[in-house]
Scaffold this active site. Structure first.
Site, PDB file in Angstrom:
ATOM      1  N   GLU A  36       4.215  -4.863  12.318  1.00 32.96           N
ATOM      2  CA  GLU A  36       3.248  -3.768  12.118  1.00 32.96           C
ATOM      3  C   GLU A  36       2.136  -4.368  11.275  1.00 32.96           C
ATOM      4  O   GLU A  36       2.326  -4.633  10.082  1.00 32.96           O
ATOM      5  CB  GLU A  36       3.907  -2.597  11.380  1.00 32.96           C
ATOM      6  CG  GLU A  36       5.126  -1.987  12.086  1.00 32.96           C
ATOM      7  CD  GLU A  36       4.772  -1.133  13.286  1.00 32.96           C
ATOM      8  OE1 GLU A  36       3.572  -0.961  13.579  1.00 32.96           O
ATOM      9  OE2 GLU A  36       5.692  -0.643  13.953  1.00 32.96           O
ATOM     10  N   ASN A  76       0.808  -1.237   0.000  1.00 35.81           N
ATOM     11  CA  ASN A  76       0.000   0.000   0.000  1.00 35.81           C
ATOM     12  C   ASN A  76       0.839   1.285   0.000  1.00 35.81           C
ATOM     13  O   ASN A  76       0.428   2.294  -0.583  1.00 35.81           O
ATOM     14  CB  ASN A  76      -1.000  -0.002   1.162  1.00 35.81           C
ATOM     15  CG  ASN A  76      -0.342  -0.056   2.514  1.00 35.81           C
ATOM     16  OD1 ASN A  76       0.774  -0.545   2.655  1.00 35.81           O
ATOM     17  ND2 ASN A  76      -1.030   0.450   3.515  1.00 35.81           N
TER      18      ASN A  76
HETATM   19  P1  NAD Z   1       0.579  -9.413   3.336  1.00 34.67           P
HETATM   20  O1  NAD Z   1       0.682  -9.856   4.752  1.00 34.67           O
HETATM   21  O2  NAD Z   1      -0.173 -10.252   2.399  1.00 34.67           O
HETATM   22  O3  NAD Z   1       2.044  -9.243   2.696  1.00 34.67           O
HETATM   23  C1  NAD Z   1       3.016  -8.390   3.269  1.00 34.67           C
HETATM   24  C2  NAD Z   1       4.401  -8.856   2.836  1.00 34.67           C
HETATM   25  O4  NAD Z   1       4.651 -10.138   3.437  1.00 34.67           O
HETATM   26  C3  NAD Z   1       4.558  -9.066   1.331  1.00 34.67           C
HETATM   27  O5  NAD Z   1       5.853  -8.668   0.951  1.00 34.67           O
HETATM   28  C4  NAD Z   1       4.382 -10.573   1.185  1.00 34.67           C
HETATM   29  O6  NAD Z   1       5.013 -11.112   0.031  1.00 34.67           O
HETATM   30  C5  NAD Z   1       5.063 -11.064   2.455  1.00 34.67           C
HETATM   31  N1  NAD Z   1       4.668 -12.392   2.910  1.00 34.67           N
HETATM   32  C6  NAD Z   1       3.516 -13.063   2.687  1.00 34.67           C
HETATM   33  N2  NAD Z   1       3.537 -14.264   3.291  1.00 34.67           N
HETATM   34  C7  NAD Z   1       4.729 -14.361   3.935  1.00 34.67           C
HETATM   35  C8  NAD Z   1       5.338 -15.346   4.760  1.00 34.67           C
HETATM   36  N3  NAD Z   1       4.735 -16.495   5.045  1.00 34.67           N
HETATM   37  N4  NAD Z   1       6.572 -15.093   5.259  1.00 34.67           N
HETATM   38  C9  NAD Z   1       7.207 -13.919   4.997  1.00 34.67           C
HETATM   39  N5  NAD Z   1       6.683 -12.952   4.214  1.00 34.67           N
HETATM   40  C10 NAD Z   1       5.448 -13.160   3.695  1.00 34.67           C
HETATM   41  O7  NAD Z   1      -0.003  -7.943   3.405  1.00 34.67           O
HETATM   42  P2  NAD Z   1      -0.420  -7.018   2.185  1.00 34.67           P
HETATM   43  O8  NAD Z   1      -1.700  -7.529   1.622  1.00 34.67           O
HETATM   44  O9  NAD Z   1       0.748  -6.804   1.311  1.00 34.67           O
HETATM   45  O10 NAD Z   1      -0.691  -5.622   2.947  1.00 34.67           O
HETATM   46  C11 NAD Z   1      -1.910  -5.275   3.521  1.00 34.67           C
HETATM   47  C12 NAD Z   1      -1.885  -5.465   5.018  1.00 34.67           C
HETATM   48  O11 NAD Z   1      -0.780  -4.765   5.577  1.00 34.67           O
HETATM   49  C13 NAD Z   1      -3.121  -4.915   5.694  1.00 34.67           C
HETATM   50  O12 NAD Z   1      -3.564  -5.819   6.669  1.00 34.67           O
HETATM   51  C14 NAD Z   1      -2.619  -3.630   6.353  1.00 34.67           C
HETATM   52  O13 NAD Z   1      -3.352  -3.225   7.479  1.00 34.67           O
HETATM   53  C15 NAD Z   1      -1.231  -4.023   6.717  1.00 34.67           C
HETATM   54  N6  NAD Z   1      -0.384  -2.843   6.891  1.00 34.67           N
HETATM   55  C16 NAD Z   1      -0.001  -2.515   8.160  1.00 34.67           C
HETATM   56  C17 NAD Z   1       0.761  -1.377   8.377  1.00 34.67           C
HETATM   57  C18 NAD Z   1       1.196  -0.984   9.760  1.00 34.67           C
HETATM   58  O14 NAD Z   1       2.088  -0.139   9.877  1.00 34.67           O
HETATM   59  N7  NAD Z   1       0.618  -1.534  10.812  1.00 34.67           N
HETATM   60  C19 NAD Z   1       1.146  -0.573   7.296  1.00 34.67           C
HETATM   61  C20 NAD Z   1       0.737  -0.946   6.013  1.00 34.67           C
HETATM   62  C21 NAD Z   1      -0.031  -2.087   5.828  1.00 34.67           C
END
Ligand code: NAD
Length: 490
Positions: free
Chosen positions: A258, A160
């Protein structure tokens, strides 16, 4: 945009990993298409790196770390400044790539993504220089606190706010003397590649910052589990965070998570109506509601509910949705067709749960963008505080409205979720604003504003929104090991 580098839509550009100061091909033969959310067209291919690529990146990071960690704080701060300057020179490239890669409006990509990515490096350079040594005197001894690098860090980021969040991790991590392996989201890899170009161009020592592209299972998971990775800074969804925590736990890696949010904007009858409507609309729909901090539940005091609702819906309807490259656009496209399906399914669920759609709901297609992932900003009222749409993270342009009649009720509704990231309170009574803020089970609350960030302040969530804090000295603490040396006097 650098047209030579990124090619056109018919000839997609193939991204490379960045390992040991070189752009290198991944070891496997699997790729994923990078699609423009606004049009559905392919404009690059991202390699799906393997555990072997992860091994190579971690090995060079490990090798580079002692020399990098031995530099003085001032020398490392100098490198952060050089990266900031070089990124700033590519400001417009960052904005246009981020807009094209994520579907967000260009104005937002400039003001938020490009601006913060540069600022993150500059801010941490300044903060490093300001660090004062901590000394605790005893009658017969002096305690010196020394901040050592942790070692090799895995930095994993979502789609995002791609460069914004990656730079938020890279800057403090390398600033404190660690070497890192970045794993950006496979959906939005373009500005991470740009950061590697910048790092390469400024001549940062090889191996300090490395990057492996790929998906979660094939690349992220082996990176987190790697025996030579000492810390993991992960930003992403709560369910993924659980897997990351489970994988990091057996080797006691330092961990910062996060995660997701379901944040409330609480509106009291004594608020400044005009400023509140515009602030709560921004909180609900910035980046198409795809910010973890977005206020996707709006709780409104009974006595002004109808008045607020009507003005809020009117303001939402007036937002301009469309071409992300148009300066006038307020809302762009959602990240992927899968995500659009997920968000749409919540709107259908809301109707089944008794919600009334006040505006939006239908994907809003224009002929030019008919293959993109579009959804009109959506406002729903009439849902119970326990309904799934009121407590689960939707992460799209969908806001639910709820009534409350007392402070206690507002706080109870706001806290009625597994998440605990952020919230906002809108009131003319600042004493009440602070009182309500302190009752919220979240890591951050804004009063009469939203997403107003002082980078020195802690950032992070409680409950299922995460573990630990980043930001300012909290980042420097996480990316280092504090060691105490106690010297007895003669
Ligand atoms: P996601 O968890 O699907 O993916 C995030 C990252 O993790 C990607 O790079 C993905 O390839 C990687 N990933 C996926 N599975 C993994 C695993 N098993 N081991 C290691 N890495 C893995 O999240 P998304 O859909 O990319 O992002 C949206 C989410 O992120 C929402 O829930 C949002 O609230 C959260 N978010 C949180 C913050 C915060 O600061 N709290 C900021 C931005 C987004």
């Amino acid at each position: 945009m650098d047209p030579e580098k990124y090619g056109d839509v018919d000839e997609p550009f193939d991204l490379c990993n960045y390992i040991g100061g070189e752009f290198v091909c991944h070891s496997g033969d699997k790729w994923m298409n990078v699609l423009e959310p606004a049009t559905g067209r392919r404009f690059a291919r991202v390699p799906l790196s393997t555990a072997e690529d992860v091994d190579a990146a971690v090995a060079v990071a490990r090798e580079a770390q002692p020399a990098w960690g031995a530099l003085s704080i001032a020398e490392r701060a100098g490198w952060l400044d050089r990266i900031a300057d070089a990124l700033e020179a590519r400001y417009e490239d960052i904005a246009s790539l981020e807009s094209r890669d994520t579907g967000k409006p260009i104005s937002l990509a400039r003001a938020v993504d490009a601006q913060r990515s540069v600022t993150n490096f500059r801010f941490f350079a300044g903060l490093l220089r300001e660090q004062e040594s901590e000394i605790f005197e005893m009658e017969d001894s002096t305690n010196f606190v020394i901040h050592k690098p942790v070692g090799v860090g895995a930095l994993i980021t979502p789609w995002n706010l791609p460069l914004y969040l990656l730079s938020w991790k890279v800057a403090p991590a390398i600033g404190m003397g660690n070497c890192v392996v970045c794993k950006p989201s496979e959906l939005t890899p373009m500005t991470a590649d740009l950061l590697m170009q910048v790092i390469h161009d400024v001549g940062l020592p090889a191996g300090v910052v490395n990057l492996v592209h790929g998906d979660g299972g094939g690349t992220g998971a082996p990176l987190v589990a790697h025996k030579d990775v000492d810390l993991v800074s992960f930003t992403g969804g709560t369910d993924t965070g659980q897997k990351v925590a489970a994988s990091a736990a057996p080797s006691f890696k330092k961990l910062s998570l996060e995660l997701g949010g379901k944040n409330a904007s609480i509106v009291f009858s004594d608020c400044d109506m005009e400023a509140t409507v515009s602030g709560v609309v921004r909180a609900g729909f910035l980046n198409q509601g795809q910010v973890c901090l977005c206020g996707s539940r709006v709780l409104v005091e009974d006595s002004i509910y109808e008045q607020f609702r009507d003005r809020f819906v009117e303001a939402v309807k007036s937002m301009q949705i469309g071409d992300p490259s148009d300066e006038e656009t307020d809302l762009g496209a959602l990240i992927s067709s899968e995500h659009l399906d997920k968000v749409s399914s919540y709107v259908e669920l809301a109707k089944k749960e008794g919600g009334i759609l006040l505006t939006g709901g239908q994907p809003c297609l224009t002929p030019e963008f008919e293959h993109g992932n579009w959804m009109a900003p959506t406002v729903i009222e009439g849902l119970g505080p326990d309904s799934r749409c009121s407590i689960e993270e939707i992460f799209g342009p969908v806001v639910t409205l709820h009534r409350f009649s007392s402070e206690e009720e507002a706080v109870a509704i706001a806290n009625n979720t597994r998440y605990g990231l952020a919230g906002s309170v809108w009131t003319g009574d600042l004493v009440r604003g602070k009182r309500i803020s302190e009752s919220l089970e979240t890591g951050m609350v804004w009063v009469n504003t939203w997403l107003h960030r002082d980078l020195r302040a802690p950032f992070g969530g409680v409950k299922d929104s995460g573990v630990g804090r980043e930001g300012g000295r909290w980042s420097l603490g996480f990316f280092s090991e504090a060691m105490n040396v106690c010297v007895k006097h003669d």
